[in-house]
Design an enzyme around this catalytic site. Structure first.
Site, PDB file in Angstrom:
ATOM      1  CG  ASP A 186      58.949  76.775  -3.853  1.00  0.00           C
ATOM      2  OD1 ASP A 186      58.892  76.176  -2.747  1.00  0.00           O
ATOM      3  OD2 ASP A 186      58.155  76.545  -4.777  1.00  0.00           O
ATOM      4  CD  GLU A 187      56.090  79.266  -6.807  1.00  0.00           C
ATOM      5  OE1 GLU A 187      56.053  79.484  -8.022  1.00  0.00           O
ATOM      6  OE2 GLU A 187      55.395  78.375  -6.262  1.00  0.00           O
ATOM      7  CB  ALA A 188      57.679  82.371   0.852  1.00  0.00           C
TER       8      ALA A 188
ATOM      9  CG  HIS B 249      54.229  76.459  -1.933  1.00  0.00           C
ATOM     10  ND1 HIS B 249      53.301  76.216  -2.914  1.00  0.00           N
ATOM     11  CD2 HIS B 249      55.169  77.249  -2.511  1.00  0.00           C
ATOM     12  CE1 HIS B 249      53.681  76.808  -4.045  1.00  0.00           C
ATOM     13  NE2 HIS B 249      54.807  77.450  -3.822  1.00  0.00           N
TER      14      HIS B 249
ATOM     15  CD  GLU C 173      62.039  80.697  -4.949  1.00  0.00           C
ATOM     16  OE1 GLU C 173      62.665  79.617  -4.955  1.00  0.00           O
ATOM     17  OE2 GLU C 173      60.970  80.870  -5.539  1.00  0.00           O
TER      18      GLU C 173
END
Lengths: 707, 707
Positions: A347-349, A284, A399
């Site tokens: 998160d979300e990497a 992000h 995460e």
């Protein structure tokens, strides 16, 4: 701006303000009080002013830990003088001043001016001053005792006293002879230490005024952590003097100056709220990489990323220069954000570059990092060292919880209770967010019942202590200045009660009853959650005449974030001034239909009041359709909703027919039932990004009158 | 805050923004256009998308000087690229950026992002840059030409171009196939150079956000002077570093920092608005004297004066120290306020000390000053010298106009046209304010017809040039942050047209027709004039359920300042959250009853539509009363209005009976008439500080059906 008025109210007023002697005639004797958290209580008004039986309402939100009602009430026929005999500083006297002003407003009293003398009616006694930076461990408890002659708040710290003031304001009640605070004794302490609201200002910028009014709302319901999501692929919102390109290139000019942020921190502290900033890394992070491409793992953005969702961009964890940058940046931020916690996102990497960039692959091999998770764990451990050196704690989303992560890290769970408890079992502190995502557009009652730490959980007592609390999340894809308040409030007040009150406070009916006055209180603080719908409708219809349109809109609510994103391609430039943006999640109509139909179907041939009310409501709705259709014809921006107008006609006809069968004690023919179910199935499909609030009740009605 | 979003929209967007090619199908051919300023025009939609006849509305406010409609329209199916081939600076590109954003919002279009390429659809051509400080003489004219392929604004200066942009936004129209800007050619220039709005921030402080949103509103209707009334007996609102006690003692902590004021000046300049600060002297000066008693003529305040009205306090004009103080103060202020004009107030200074203080009397004798007026003239002449040395012009209220006053002074007339014209005949420039006092709570139409310089006046052409224009006045006794917008808007938009448009633009019906969409435009800029009533009612009733109360309130408006002050003792500490504060002056119901009853009585036995509509409206009103009464019982703050609920029942019954007589072609018995007139007389009495909006129409109805 309303707040500015309140905030600046002169301190001197407090010192000199006073109460008019309360006339015995105006004192209310509460005769039939029942303890606890529910129900309207009948009380008799005595004395010359007595005119009628009145209803006393427990409107407190969140509910206190312990409460016992006394007899009598403190009459508010003028503003009272306040004494602060214990520890005191400008923050406390400011808070008292604001509280007195709000009591004056609720009770329609003349504002306290200087030069007023009289008897002290409120004593605020604090044992010891608060630390300069609010700690997660600060004692927030307070006691409040109100009698017919005065009120006293006792608290170990200012923070508790400030909570007590909020309770005092919510206790103000109308009676036939004026406003009173009922005699009551409260001992109150929060269940969880971490009671947060996260606002994502990355995807859409929220001006400081939005943040401040939301901080006011938070304080009113005793939330104590503002989690400020400051960076996203779509925008870097926090000014850095060391790395000015972060906002110069990555913000469209929409960012917080360091002064803005300091003002927000001060505003929050004045209200007993910690500010935990979040700087997302390594994913992000398109906005970082747009400004400083040397930080990237390989793929670089060439412009601000307008698309939402997970991106391929990631900060390069393999270069020492990365950590020098993060070190300097976080050190700079620590001069602005004094809180002991820093949130690094995490998160979300997915970072596809980590699987293809030969240099990164070589690094992973050399350091025995076998996959992306291991590399992110390596990154986290290095960032943790920086944060530790800054004397702060690191926080991140689920995460970050990877093998080998040191225990001094707080995990914020967006994945759910299971993930949260797993962390606790591994020895990590955690904050629950999964059930508190506001963009799911779920009813307050659903959020309300989700407990961060149900007694049924299998955690040990030691593990239970690791659950710090919960955080409401307001993600920013589909909200901006005009609409964000109606997504946050009043639902967040219900969740705030979940975080504060005892676990067994979970009566949804009573919660909704108390949510109604709380919502009005929140509006009076400057929040726009109740007014923004009409404003949006006026703009869409380009007229002030929205009576019919308002009625139509009252039974529609926005679809969830997921549904909207599925139906409509949205990105940062999508206009957020459509009908779906105007209407509110969980509007009163949903609850009204739910309760009315439930009562009716429980005893269909009994009292006819509900049947009559339901028929009248359906008639009102169907009568609103023709004028609404006219406005849709005149406004292209409303046109997409016309399908819902047609469907509302179908629904109201269906409802009236069902009520007729019900009234006659008849069963509907199978063909009728079949047709209604087909109609309902069709209406349930997502159209115009909004859904009707009373479809389950219509199904119940149809089902009841069918064989 | 909304504005902050608009203001910061990236400039880069403009440079790269572009228009999608307009499909021929979507172009609208205007076939039946009538020139001029009124009426709905029927146009045919051609092409594949054509679906219906549509109405084209001239919604411009103020009306332009010259306008001719062309054929076709510029379809807005995406945001257009803008070219600025002439003079340009950041102010102009910002203004264009805001305008594009507003057009996007009105038309529901995707926001222009970077990276969009396409054809230029808007050209903004400015001959030469504006001076750093906006002058009263700056050419504000512009030409605007829209065709189906694009729009062009030509103006001598940025200021004209900015006015042209506002016109362009107001031209956006819905059609059955989307939003368009009709083909049109406009040549426009203001009638008066001085088109102001004064806001009194002395009696009640108005936060910066209030000022900024009102500046947005001003720009939208092409007002160009914000007259900032910064000092009053009740509050000194402007920070001085040289004389810090002015705000430290005289503001309750509610004041503008120098940075705030600079921000406001910059915000105003960005919108083509001058800021003229007012510092009241020698009267209305209690706040000065509280802080610096050595300036006083004898009597000193000992605390902030909460009482309104003329006070006995006055600055001492006889001491040199007074002028040293004023000199230093005004010099400091001139570093913040760059405008060429400074307003010194000068009104209502009876200064009884001047008649009794022996030292002052001796001074007057020594200087041959025979009365208070002469002493004030002496004071003015000395202050004028200071202001002249600061290279500024002095402005003051009527009272400064005393014999011997130099001609380089502008007189603002609160006494009326006669006083204004008298000044002009003596050679003084003047600005008219008397007919534009918003606190009179008069209808927009009344203000609208008051002309600062009617062609019938007996002034010579030279004298006529001295009438600079007019200023709307929003005095602050009874307004604060929550209510001020509804007192200013939308009525000020009508007055703005009076100041801008040709004298012969004075069709009240058409003004009201255009005021409706203008009011929506103003709300979309962040003004709260439409939403604040409901918010106030919700707070008063302590519930979101205000359908009935809203209906009830829709036919009530606040009494005038004078009436309120006569009935209720008000001072600075009086709460302004009562019913009277929630309701709006000149609400739509007033106009609706006026027009409907007028049409009906013009032809009582003709078309029944008006009779039916009137009966339905009366029924709606009477049906709202029971629920309203319930809420009044539950809220002491609403109780005082219950008398009006009773009276509304009487009025609706009266109306229905009169309509019955009318329908039957009967005359009512004399006894009935007598009773109705008595009832009306009773209802006309001031109660609860509000009045019904349709009493004249009820009288007309009763009269018509009576002998």
């Amino acid at each position: 701006m309303h707040d500015e008025l309140l905030a600046k109210t002169s301190l001197r007023r407090m010192n000199q303000a006073a109460a008019k002697q309360i006339s015995q005639d105006e004192v209310i004797i509460l005769t039939a009080l029942r303890l606890g958290m529910t129900a309207a209580l009948a009380v008799a008004i005595c004395g010359a002013e007595a005119r009628a039986q009145m209803q006393f309402q427990n409107n407190l939100m969140p509910q206190p830990t312990e409460m016992s009602l006394g007899s009598g009430a403190l009459a508010l026929d003028s503003t009272f003088a306040v004494a602060v005999p214990g520890a005191s500083d400008a923050r406390l006297t400011d808070a008292i001043s604001r509280a007195v002003r709000r009591i004056e407003m609720v009770a329609g009293l003349r504002h306290a001016g200087r030069g007023v003398t009289g008897t002290t009616r409120l004593i605020v006694k604090v044992d010891h001053p608060s630390a300069p930076v609010q700690s997660i461990d600060e004692d927030e408890s307070y006691s409040l005792r109100v009698t017919s002659s005065g009120a006293e708040i006792d608290a170990p710290t200012e923070l508790g006293a400030m909570h007590g003031l909020e309770t005092l304001i919510q206790l103000v009640q109308p009676t036939a002879s004026g406003y009173v605070i009922p005699a009551i004794t409260i001992h109150d302490t929060p269940r969880f230490r971490w009671r947060g609201l996260m606002i994502d200002c990355g995807r859409h910028f929220e001006p400081v005024a939005v943040i401040e009014r939301n901080l006011d709302g938070m304080a009113a319901v005793k939330l104590n952590v503002f989690h400020w999501h400051l960076t996203e692929d779509q925008g870097f919102r926090m000014q850095s003097r060391i790395y000015p390109k972060l906002t110069a290139m990555g913000s469209d000019g929409l960012f917080y100056t360091q002064q803005d942020a300091k003002d927000v921190v001060a505003y929050a502290r004045a209200r007993g709220i910690r500010v935990v900033p979040e700087f997302e890394m390594p994913g992000h992070s398109a906005a970082w990489l747009l400004a400083y491409p040397e930080l990237a793992s390989g793929t670089n953005p060439i412009e601000i990323r307008r698309e939402f969702g997970v991106s391929a961009f990631a900060i390069d964890p393999t270069r020492d220069a990365t950590y020098v940058f993060i070190d300097h940046f976080l050190a700079e931020m620590s001069t602005i954000f004094p809180d002991a916690y820093v949130h690094i996102g995490g998160d979300e990497a997915p970072a596809p570059d980590w699987k293809t960039n030969p240099r990164i692959l070589a690094f992973m091999k050399a350091h025995d990092l076998k996959d992306n998770d291991a590399l992110q764990a390596y990154f986290n451990s290095r960032v943790l060292k920086i944060i530790t050196r800054l004397h702060k704690h690191m926080m991140g989303w689920d995460e970050i919880l990877t093998p080998g992560l040191p225990k001094d890290v707080v995990v914020q769970s967006w994945r759910g209770e299971a993930s949260l408890f797993e962390g606790a079992k591994l020895g990590y502190e955690g904050v629950l967010s999964a059930p508190y995502y506001l963009d799911g557009m779920r009813p307050a009652g659903v959020h309300y019942l989700a407990d961060p730490l149900p007694s049924s959980s299998d955690l040990t007592p030691e593990q239970r202590k690791l659950i710090l609390g919960g955080e409401v999340c307001m993600w920013g894809e589909h909200v901006y200045v005009r609409t964000i308040d109606s997504r946050i409030w009043p639902r967040t007040a219900a969740i705030a009660e979940r975080f504060w009150s005892p676990e067994n406070v979970r009566d949804v009916n009573d919660m909704y009853r108390r949510l109604a006055p709380t919502s009005i209180e929140l509006e009076s603080l400057g929040l726009t959650h109740l007014g923004s719908e009409d404003a949006g409708l006026r703009e869409l219809a380009a007229t002030e005449n929205i009576d019919a349109l308002r009625t139509f809109a009252s039974v529609l609510e926005p679809v969830s974030f997921g549904e909207r994103a599925h139906i409509q391609h949205t990105d940062q430039l999508t206009p957020l001034e459509s009908f779906v943006d105007a209407v509110r999640p969980d509007p009163p109509s949903r609850r009204w239909f739910e309760l009315t139909v439930k009562r009716l179907l429980a005893d269909p041939r009994g009292d006819t009041a509900d049947r009559i009310a339901l028929a009248a409501r359906l008639t009102q709705l169907s009568e609103a359709v023709p004028a609404t259709r006219q406005q849709m014809l005149a406004s292209p921006r409303l046109e997409e909703v016309s399908v819902r107008a047609d469907q509302l006609m179908q629904l109201t006809a269906m409802g009236q027919e069902a009520l007729q069968y019900l009234a006659n004690g008849q069963k509907a023919p199978a063909a009728w039932t079949q047709k209604q179910i087909e109609t309902l199935d069709e209406i349930e499909k997502p159209r115009a990004l909004v859904r009707f609030t009373f479809l389950p009740e219509m199904r119940d009605l149809v089902k009841t009158v069918s064989d």
